[in-house]
Design an enzyme around this catalytic site. Structure first.
Site, PDB file in Angstrom:
ATOM      1  N   LEU A 146       0.825  -1.218   0.000  1.00  0.00           N
ATOM      2  CA  LEU A 146       0.000   0.000   0.000  1.00  0.00           C
ATOM      3  C   LEU A 146       0.855   1.263   0.000  1.00  0.00           C
ATOM      4  CD1 LEU A 146      -2.457  -1.115   2.833  1.00  0.00           C
ATOM      5  CD2 LEU A 146      -2.948  -1.128   0.369  1.00  0.00           C
ATOM      6  N   THR A 157       5.407   2.640   0.525  1.00  0.00           N
ATOM      7  CA  THR A 157       6.787   2.287   0.869  1.00  0.00           C
ATOM      8  C   THR A 157       7.455   3.493   1.507  1.00  0.00           C
ATOM      9  OG1 THR A 157       7.589   2.979  -1.296  1.00  0.00           O
ATOM     10  CG2 THR A 157       7.019   0.648  -1.057  1.00  0.00           C
ATOM     11  N   GLY A 158       8.482   3.223   2.305  1.00  0.00           N
ATOM     12  CA  GLY A 158       9.211   4.299   2.970  1.00  0.00           C
ATOM     13  C   GLY A 158      10.688   3.964   3.017  1.00  0.00           C
ATOM     14  N   SER A 159      11.462   4.807   3.702  1.00  0.00           N
ATOM     15  CA  SER A 159      12.916   4.626   3.681  1.00  0.00           C
ATOM     16  C   SER A 159      13.388   3.391   4.435  1.00  0.00           C
ATOM     17  CB  SER A 159      13.609   5.879   4.211  1.00  0.00           C
ATOM     18  OG  SER A 159      12.908   6.375   5.331  1.00  0.00           O
ATOM     19  N   PHE A 160      12.588   2.915   5.411  1.00  0.00           N
ATOM     20  CA  PHE A 160      13.055   1.691   6.086  1.00  0.00           C
ATOM     21  C   PHE A 160      11.984   0.619   6.177  1.00  0.00           C
ATOM     22  CE2 PHE A 160      12.730   5.293   9.015  1.00  0.00           C
ATOM     23  CZ  PHE A 160      11.678   4.925   9.827  1.00  0.00           C
ATOM     24  N   GLY A 161      11.031   0.663   5.241  1.00  0.00           N
ATOM     25  CA  GLY A 161      10.039  -0.404   5.257  1.00  0.00           C
ATOM     26  C   GLY A 161       8.900  -0.155   4.310  1.00  0.00           C
ATOM     27  N   ARG A 162       7.834  -0.944   4.498  1.00  0.00           N
ATOM     28  CA  ARG A 162       6.665  -0.820   3.639  1.00  0.00           C
ATOM     29  C   ARG A 162       5.411  -1.114   4.445  1.00  0.00           C
ATOM     30  NH1 ARG A 162       6.761  -3.821  -1.195  1.00  0.00           N
ATOM     31  NH2 ARG A 162       8.914  -3.112  -1.324  1.00  0.00           N
ATOM     32  N   LYS A 178       2.583  -2.753   8.835  1.00  0.00           N
ATOM     33  CA  LYS A 178       3.780  -1.940   8.635  1.00  0.00           C
ATOM     34  C   LYS A 178       4.986  -2.811   8.954  1.00  0.00           C
ATOM     35  CE  LYS A 178       5.485   2.674   9.860  1.00  0.00           C
ATOM     36  NZ  LYS A 178       5.034   3.961  10.411  1.00  0.00           N
ATOM     37  N   ASP A 212       3.919  15.162  12.753  1.00  0.00           N
ATOM     38  CA  ASP A 212       4.000  14.738  11.348  1.00  0.00           C
ATOM     39  C   ASP A 212       2.675  14.911  10.607  1.00  0.00           C
ATOM     40  OD1 ASP A 212       5.504  13.970   9.176  1.00  0.00           O
ATOM     41  OD2 ASP A 212       5.349  11.820   9.570  1.00  0.00           O
TER      42      ASP A 212
END
Length: 351
Positions: free
Chosen positions: A50, A52-57, A73, A167
């Site tokens: 769904l 993605t990010g810098s250290f996971g999905r 996550k 955030d």
């Protein structure tokens, strides 16, 4: 305001106080004694990525036993360590498992293995506010106000627990099946009684005091609310440029320009939220959140009815069934690899 209205307001303020006092007890109990891990990777069938990010999905998964859909996550421990996000990640899980509010996404399960940390949250099929805002262009003021009211209540709740969110942005706000907001991603949330100094957040949404490396407090969330309301009602953020440094210059300058279609009440509220001077910023004054809740732009808002989710939403996302992902973008799928030896055991022992 007649006497009965004043009495009603008074009793509402009292009942909010009582509600928040009880909420704090509930939170502290869970904060001090987080429950042990309650599931494993083998309990879930993985469906689709769904985000993605810098250290996971984040993946859509289906719990095999209950057939319920969830958003899982997945954080790569080694990447979290490399990016110096250990503290933030531990904070996220510890906070999420302890909070409970109608507009906060619920953490249902958490666990870890040799390679990864897993947080399994309720799945919100409506997708990000971001994608709806970009598609529609901008929200009408009543539409923006409906969402803003939910954020105000959520921040009132979080701040009463000494939590700063840090955030806020349309990408972190999901729209649920009833058209209400679910705040997600507590990666930068932190329990702080006084001030804190960490530089984190998203350039367009950073308060001036964060950019200027000053100690800051929960007032940064009220600044971010101003940015969000502006972006919802305009279709673009108040401070934007190609490079972060140029964005920062605009933020610190204290100058904001409003589209001509903004109502005068909206402009007045935004001038008080996007206020560089902390001694004048709404949400940070002696009356706290009530300066915001009683502002003219919110005159038509029934705060209790919003909390009870009794107000009809201006927009209900379209989706077919509980596992539909049509409101999320497509991402390249990747196998979840789990090492045969434990990685970063010490760093994440409390997870």
């Amino acid at each position: 305001m007649g006497n009965t209205a004043i009495a009603k307001k008074g009793s509402e303020v009292e009942s909010v106080k009582e509600f928040l006092a009880k909420a704090k007890e509930d939170f502290l109990r869970k904060w001090e004694n987080p429950p042990p891990s309650n599931a494993g990777l083998e309990d879930f069938e993985r469906k689709k990525t769904l985000g993605t990010g810098s250290f996971g999905r984040v993946m859509l998964v289906k719990h095999k036993a209950t057939e319920q859909y969830y958003a899982m996550k997945i954080l790569d421990k080694q990447k979290v360590v490399k990016l110096k996000q250990i503290e933030h990640t531990l904070n996220e899980k510890r906070i999420l498992q302890a909070v409970e509010f109608p507009f906060l996404v619920r953490l249902e399960y958490s666990f870890k293995d040799n390679s990864n940390l897993y947080m399994v949250m309720e799945y919100v099929p409506g997708g990000e506010m971001f994608s709806h805002l970009r598609r529609i262009g901008r929200f009408s003021e009543p539409h923006a106000r409906f969402y803003a009211a939910q954020i105000v209540l959520t921040f009132e709740y979080l701040h009463s627990l000494d939590l700063i969110y840090r955030d806020l942005k349309p990408e972190n706000l999901l729209i649920d099946h009833q058209g209400y907001i679910q705040v997600t991603d507590f990666g930068f949330a932190k329990r702080v009684k006084g001030r804190t100094w960490t530089l984190c957040g998203t350039p367009e949404y950073l308060a001036p005091e964060i950019i200027l490396s000053k100690g800051y407090n929960k007032a940064v969330d009220w600044w971010a609310l101003g940015v969000l309301i502006y972006e919802m009602a305009a279709g673009y953020p108040p401070f934007f440029a190609d490079q972060p440094i140029q964005i920062y210059e605009k933020i610190v300058s204290g100058k904001v320009r409003f589209p001509s279609h903004f109502s005068s009440d909206l402009k007045d509220l935004l001038r008080n939220l996007l206020q560089v001077d902390l001694t004048k910023r709404f949400g940070n004054l002696k009356n706290g959140v009530s300066d915001i809740k009683t502002h003219k732009w919110f005159a038509t808002t029934d705060w209790i009815a919003i909390y009870q989710r009794k107000v009809e939403a201006p927009f209900i996302p379209k989706f077919r069934g509980s596992g539909d992902t049509s409101n999320f973008d497509d991402y390249e799928e990747e196998e979840i690899r789990v090492s045969i030896t434990e990685k970063c055991g010490k760093e994440f022992c409390e997870f």
